[in-house]
Write a protein that holds these residues in place. Sequence first.
Motif, PDB file in Angstrom:
ATOM      1  N   PRO A 195       4.041   2.594   4.211  1.00  0.00           N
ATOM      2  CA  PRO A 195       3.702   4.102   5.084  1.00  0.00           C
ATOM      3  C   PRO A 195       3.983   5.309   4.948  1.00  0.00           C
ATOM      4  CG  PRO A 195       5.890   3.109   5.310  1.00  0.00           C
ATOM      5  CD  PRO A 195       5.673   1.927   4.628  1.00  0.00           C
ATOM      6  N   TYR A 196       5.062   5.640   3.372  1.00  0.00           N
ATOM      7  CA  TYR A 196       4.602   6.661   2.770  1.00  0.00           C
ATOM      8  C   TYR A 196       3.474   6.603   2.219  1.00  0.00           C
ATOM      9  CZ  TYR A 196       9.384   6.263   3.150  1.00  0.00           C
ATOM     10  OH  TYR A 196      11.131   6.853   4.057  1.00  0.00           O
ATOM     11  N   LEU A 197       2.938   5.961   1.766  1.00  0.00           N
ATOM     12  CA  LEU A 197       1.487   5.539   1.243  1.00  0.00           C
ATOM     13  C   LEU A 197       0.248   5.898   2.049  1.00  0.00           C
ATOM     14  CD1 LEU A 197       1.906   2.516  -1.787  1.00  0.00           C
ATOM     15  CD2 LEU A 197       1.425   5.549  -2.002  1.00  0.00           C
ATOM     16  N   ILE A 198       0.168   5.544   3.408  1.00  0.00           N
ATOM     17  CA  ILE A 198      -1.177   5.813   3.857  1.00  0.00           C
ATOM     18  C   ILE A 198      -0.262   7.513   4.511  1.00  0.00           C
ATOM     19  CG2 ILE A 198      -1.495   5.325   7.002  1.00  0.00           C
ATOM     20  CD1 ILE A 198      -0.569   2.389   5.591  1.00  0.00           C
ATOM     21  N   GLY A 199       0.812   6.974   5.086  1.00  0.00           N
ATOM     22  CA  GLY A 199       0.850   9.065   5.108  1.00  0.00           C
ATOM     23  C   GLY A 199       0.293   9.988   4.172  1.00  0.00           C
ATOM     24  N   GLY A 200       0.603   9.696   2.824  1.00  0.00           N
ATOM     25  CA  GLY A 200      -0.020  10.617   2.031  1.00  0.00           C
ATOM     26  C   GLY A 200      -0.869  10.931   2.051  1.00  0.00           C
TER      27      GLY A 200
ATOM     28  N   GLY B 272      14.371   6.346  13.387  1.00  0.00           N
ATOM     29  CA  GLY B 272      12.931   7.296  13.197  1.00  0.00           C
ATOM     30  C   GLY B 272      12.365   5.809  12.225  1.00  0.00           C
ATOM     31  N   GLY B 273      12.428   5.010  12.142  1.00  0.00           N
ATOM     32  CA  GLY B 273      12.088   4.033  11.349  1.00  0.00           C
ATOM     33  C   GLY B 273      10.498   3.903  10.920  1.00  0.00           C
ATOM     34  N   ARG B 274       9.675   3.300  10.258  1.00  0.00           N
ATOM     35  CA  ARG B 274       8.625   3.326   9.870  1.00  0.00           C
ATOM     36  C   ARG B 274       7.058   4.739  10.144  1.00  0.00           C
ATOM     37  NH1 ARG B 274       8.389  -0.733   6.421  1.00  0.00           N
ATOM     38  NH2 ARG B 274       5.945  -0.960   6.395  1.00  0.00           N
ATOM     39  N   SER B 275       7.800   4.493  11.341  1.00  0.00           N
ATOM     40  CA  SER B 275       6.645   6.399  12.038  1.00  0.00           C
ATOM     41  C   SER B 275       6.991   7.760  11.541  1.00  0.00           C
ATOM     42  CB  SER B 275       7.109   6.230  13.348  1.00  0.00           C
ATOM     43  OG  SER B 275       7.606   6.421  13.538  1.00  0.00           O
ATOM     44  N   SER B 276       8.419   7.523  10.653  1.00  0.00           N
ATOM     45  CA  SER B 276       8.594   8.307  10.248  1.00  0.00           C
ATOM     46  C   SER B 276       8.541   8.794   8.868  1.00  0.00           C
ATOM     47  CB  SER B 276      10.148   8.830  10.849  1.00  0.00           C
ATOM     48  OG  SER B 276      10.604   9.296  12.050  1.00  0.00           O
ATOM     49  N   ASP B 277       8.725   7.407   8.368  1.00  0.00           N
ATOM     50  CA  ASP B 277       8.221   7.811   7.171  1.00  0.00           C
ATOM     51  C   ASP B 277       7.278   8.065   6.661  1.00  0.00           C
ATOM     52  OD1 ASP B 277      11.108   6.520   6.414  1.00  0.00           O
ATOM     53  OD2 ASP B 277       9.760   4.104   6.144  1.00  0.00           O
ATOM     54  N   ALA B 278       6.163   7.250   7.634  1.00  0.00           N
ATOM     55  CA  ALA B 278       4.621   7.727   7.549  1.00  0.00           C
ATOM     56  C   ALA B 278       4.404   9.738   7.625  1.00  0.00           C
ATOM     57  CB  ALA B 278       3.605   7.005   8.451  1.00  0.00           C
ATOM     58  N   ALA B 279       4.959  10.113   9.063  1.00  0.00           N
ATOM     59  CA  ALA B 279       5.222  11.274   8.640  1.00  0.00           C
ATOM     60  C   ALA B 279       5.735  12.507   7.581  1.00  0.00           C
ATOM     61  CB  ALA B 279       5.971  11.665   9.968  1.00  0.00           C
ATOM     62  N   VAL B 280       6.752  11.335   6.911  1.00  0.00           N
ATOM     63  CA  VAL B 280       7.325  12.383   5.440  1.00  0.00           C
ATOM     64  C   VAL B 280       6.385  12.427   4.677  1.00  0.00           C
ATOM     65  CG1 VAL B 280       9.047  11.818   3.510  1.00  0.00           C
ATOM     66  CG2 VAL B 280      10.166  12.304   6.226  1.00  0.00           C
ATOM     67  N   GLY B 281       5.703  10.923   4.768  1.00  0.00           N
ATOM     68  CA  GLY B 281       4.526  10.407   3.851  1.00  0.00           C
ATOM     69  C   GLY B 281       3.914  11.614   3.817  1.00  0.00           C
TER      70      GLY B 281
ATOM     71  N   ARG C 131      18.480   7.711   3.602  1.00  0.00           N
ATOM     72  CA  ARG C 131      17.990   7.315   4.437  1.00  0.00           C
ATOM     73  C   ARG C 131      19.152   6.225   3.751  1.00  0.00           C
ATOM     74  NH1 ARG C 131      15.164   6.263   8.677  1.00  0.00           N
ATOM     75  NH2 ARG C 131      13.088   6.772   9.021  1.00  0.00           N
ATOM     76  N   GLY C 132      19.477   6.495   2.136  1.00  0.00           N
ATOM     77  CA  GLY C 132      20.847   6.144   2.100  1.00  0.00           C
ATOM     78  C   GLY C 132      19.982   4.717   0.759  1.00  0.00           C
ATOM     79  N   GLY C 133      21.007   3.858   0.381  1.00  0.00           N
ATOM     80  CA  GLY C 133      20.468   2.966  -0.802  1.00  0.00           C
ATOM     81  C   GLY C 133      21.279   3.957  -2.107  1.00  0.00           C
ATOM     82  N   PRO C 134      20.728   2.700  -2.777  1.00  0.00           N
ATOM     83  CA  PRO C 134      20.462   2.869  -4.408  1.00  0.00           C
ATOM     84  C   PRO C 134      19.456   3.407  -5.649  1.00  0.00           C
ATOM     85  CG  PRO C 134      20.146   0.307  -4.243  1.00  0.00           C
ATOM     86  CD  PRO C 134      20.721   0.871  -2.488  1.00  0.00           C
ATOM     87  N   ALA C 135      20.110   4.166  -5.915  1.00  0.00           N
ATOM     88  CA  ALA C 135      19.072   5.419  -6.283  1.00  0.00           C
ATOM     89  C   ALA C 135      17.719   4.233  -7.230  1.00  0.00           C
ATOM     90  CB  ALA C 135      19.222   6.062  -7.249  1.00  0.00           C
TER      91      ALA C 135
END
Length: 257
Positions: free
Chosen positions: A79-84, A131-140, A164-168
């Motif tokens: 989703p980031y790539l599509i938005g980007g 926000g899910g994947r749609s928010s990820d796409a907006a950030v992209g 979002r959290g998680g390991p680096a």
Amino acid sequence: MLASLPDISSLTILLLGALTAGFVTGFAGFGTGLVASGFWFHVLPAATVPPLVVMASVAAQLVSLIGLRPRFDWPQAAPYLIGGILGVPLGVMALAAASPDLLRTAVGIFLVLYALVQFSGLLRLQIGGWGGRSSDAAVGIGGGIMGGFAGLSGPLPLIWLQLRGGPATGQRAVYQPFNLIVLATASAGMALGGQVDTAVLTALLFSVPATVVGAWTGARLYHKASESLFRRVVLSLLLLSGVMLVLQSLGRNGVFG
């Protein structure tokens, strides 16, 4: 001017910016645009910096990705790539319409705000999967616009992934392939839009070797250096560079007399 007859001081700043930015990208997976802009705006025409940053970023990303490729998380990055990719043309169009002084000021303010937000500790907050994947796409899309405008595709997705959290390592497996593809797309868009001229190619000829050396060194130290210390050093450099750019722009416009 550096594009015609480079003087030693301008060439030194150009190479130092390329080397430092490459090292940061090799170590952290992003940062060429953030670091290099603070150096290059001082010795290059403002309109030359964004396409130079984008092309140098691609070189640094390719070098630093050598050791990370098996850990790419393509499903998470999608989703980031599509938005980007959708955002890049908007950023390229904004670049064509912006004045050099506006560009200098905008990048300087962005550097200052980004460093202050990082230093403040706000990024310790976590939003999980909100926000899910749609928010990820907006950030992209936002990252794509910044990538097409000034070669700064990395900070928005990185901030979002940290929230979002998680390991680096998992975050890097998402934002680094995003950076590479968005910046490569931005390079093509800038070339088609006429932003890649002789001045850009001349500066690129000098800066890419230093960028590659810096990225290779940073990638080698990725698993060895203290992340917390390196983070403080990089943020201090970003903050200083941003303040200098804003002050320089204000001075050029007569704010200080």
